[in-house]
Design an enzyme around this catalytic site. Structure first.
Site, PDB file in Angstrom:
ATOM      1  N   LYS A 221      12.897  33.068  39.410  1.00  0.00           N
ATOM      2  CA  LYS A 221      11.349  34.338  39.945  1.00  0.00           C
ATOM      3  C   LYS A 221      11.293  35.104  41.284  1.00  0.00           C
ATOM      4  O   LYS A 221      12.162  34.891  41.704  1.00  0.00           O
ATOM      5  CB  LYS A 221       9.954  33.354  39.349  1.00  0.00           C
ATOM      6  CG  LYS A 221       9.686  33.295  38.193  1.00  0.00           C
ATOM      7  CD  LYS A 221       8.437  32.901  37.352  1.00  0.00           C
ATOM      8  CE  LYS A 221       8.257  33.103  36.257  1.00  0.00           C
ATOM      9  NZ  LYS A 221       7.051  32.056  36.135  1.00  0.00           N
ATOM     10  N   ARG A 256      10.012  24.795  32.961  1.00  0.00           N
ATOM     11  CA  ARG A 256      10.279  25.798  32.431  1.00  0.00           C
ATOM     12  C   ARG A 256      11.551  26.683  32.705  1.00  0.00           C
ATOM     13  O   ARG A 256      11.272  27.210  33.936  1.00  0.00           O
ATOM     14  CB  ARG A 256       8.759  26.724  31.506  1.00  0.00           C
ATOM     15  CG  ARG A 256       9.566  27.492  30.754  1.00  0.00           C
ATOM     16  CD  ARG A 256       8.032  28.646  30.387  1.00  0.00           C
ATOM     17  NE  ARG A 256       8.594  30.113  29.354  1.00  0.00           N
ATOM     18  CZ  ARG A 256       8.916  30.509  30.071  1.00  0.00           C
ATOM     19  NH1 ARG A 256       8.769  31.304  31.129  1.00  0.00           N
ATOM     20  NH2 ARG A 256       9.293  31.995  28.851  1.00  0.00           N
TER      21      ARG A 256
END
Length: 287
Positions: A221, A256
């Site tokens: 991210k 995840r």
């Protein structure tokens, strides 16, 4: 205990959730698994590499072309049915904020609704209760789905995350979602600046102390890219794995991820260090 689909996991088990994007514009793989055959191959590979859960998404999280409910349904519902037939024992999660989509994928065998947008559709938790499936309750800072934060300010970001996620979890339980199937997620980057996301990560143990299992959705991210000055998501694996190790040590339960095998290795090593997993071999100095 964490019960997801037909599987039950112990309090010290560390779980890998593989990302399967049925989108043409995902930020990392740029649509590599948009085609059904490619997506099914990705599921097979993830399961072989040790994924406990596959998370299927039909809409890119960030801004982009509009995707209506009918298109999201087209991308996810038949695919969930095929994955369920192909892998009867894998836990299937679907990343959606729409109750309409949640209901349709649960009817085809989904085990978890991954609500990444803080209960934007309040009926989504009711769907999880109706089908007795799991739900992920995520902090998104009150953002509208698929929007980016702009100069967002919190008095105390960690407390806001705890209050919001536990409130969503308690509501889900009150609606009838099994308590042992409810998960909270601090929402890395969602409604947060990089310093806010780092603060949330450092406070993983505080989220764990709430008693709800904690999911970390941090793979490649922007907070990693900005922290390390790495603009390209494809170059952010090392930062992702470092963050994975830290949050595992602090008590998170599920990750995840885009990189199943590498994540599984990191989690197994953390589990061994803290005494939850024996070494695969222990012959050094004994021969």
């Amino acid at each position: 205990m964490l019960k997801l689909g037909t599987r039950t996991f112990g309090d010290r088990d560390l779980l890998v959730m593989a990302i399967i994007n049925r989108t043409p514009d995902s930020f990392y793989d740029r649509g590599a698994t948009f085609a059904e055959d490619s997506a099914l191959d990705a599921v097979d590979r993830a399961v072989a590499e040790g994924a406990d859960i596959v998370d299927i998404g039909g809409v890119k999280a960030g801004p982009g072309d509009a995707v209506g409910a009918s298109e999201e349904l087209r991308r996810t519902v038949p695919f969930v049915a095929k994955v369920r037939d192909r892998h009867p024992d894998v836990v299937i999660s679907v990343d959606t904020w729409r109750a309409e989509v949640g209901r349709a994928v649960c009817a085809e065998g989904a085990d978890i609704i991954n609500d990444a947008w803080e209960g934007y559709d309040p009926d989504l938790a009711r769907v999880a209760a109706e089908y007795r499936v799991g739900i992920v309750c995520t902090h998104a800072g009150g953002q509208i789905p698929r929007t980016r934060p702009h100069r967002v300010v919190y008095r105390d970001v960690v407390q806001d995350i705890i209050t919001t996620t536990t409130g969503l979890a308690q509501r889900a339980e009150a609606l009838g979602v099994p308590r042992e199937s409810i998960i909270i997620d601090p929402g890395h980057d969602f409604g947060k600046t990089t310093p806010q996301t780092l603060a949330a990560t450092a406070a993983t143990d505080q989220l764990v102390a709430t008693g709800w299992p904690v999911l970390m959705s941090l793979s490649r991210k922007d907070f990693i890219g900005e922290t390390l000055d790495i603009p390209e998501p494809k170059e952010r694996l090392t930062g992702t794995l470092a963050t994975t190790a830290v949050t595992a040590w602090l008590g998170a339960r599920i990750w995840r991820v885009h990189d199943v095998a590498a994540t599984r290795t990191v989690l197994d090593m953390v589990a061994a260090i803290r005494g939850d997993r024996p070494p695969a071999l222990a012959v050094r100095g004994l021969a």
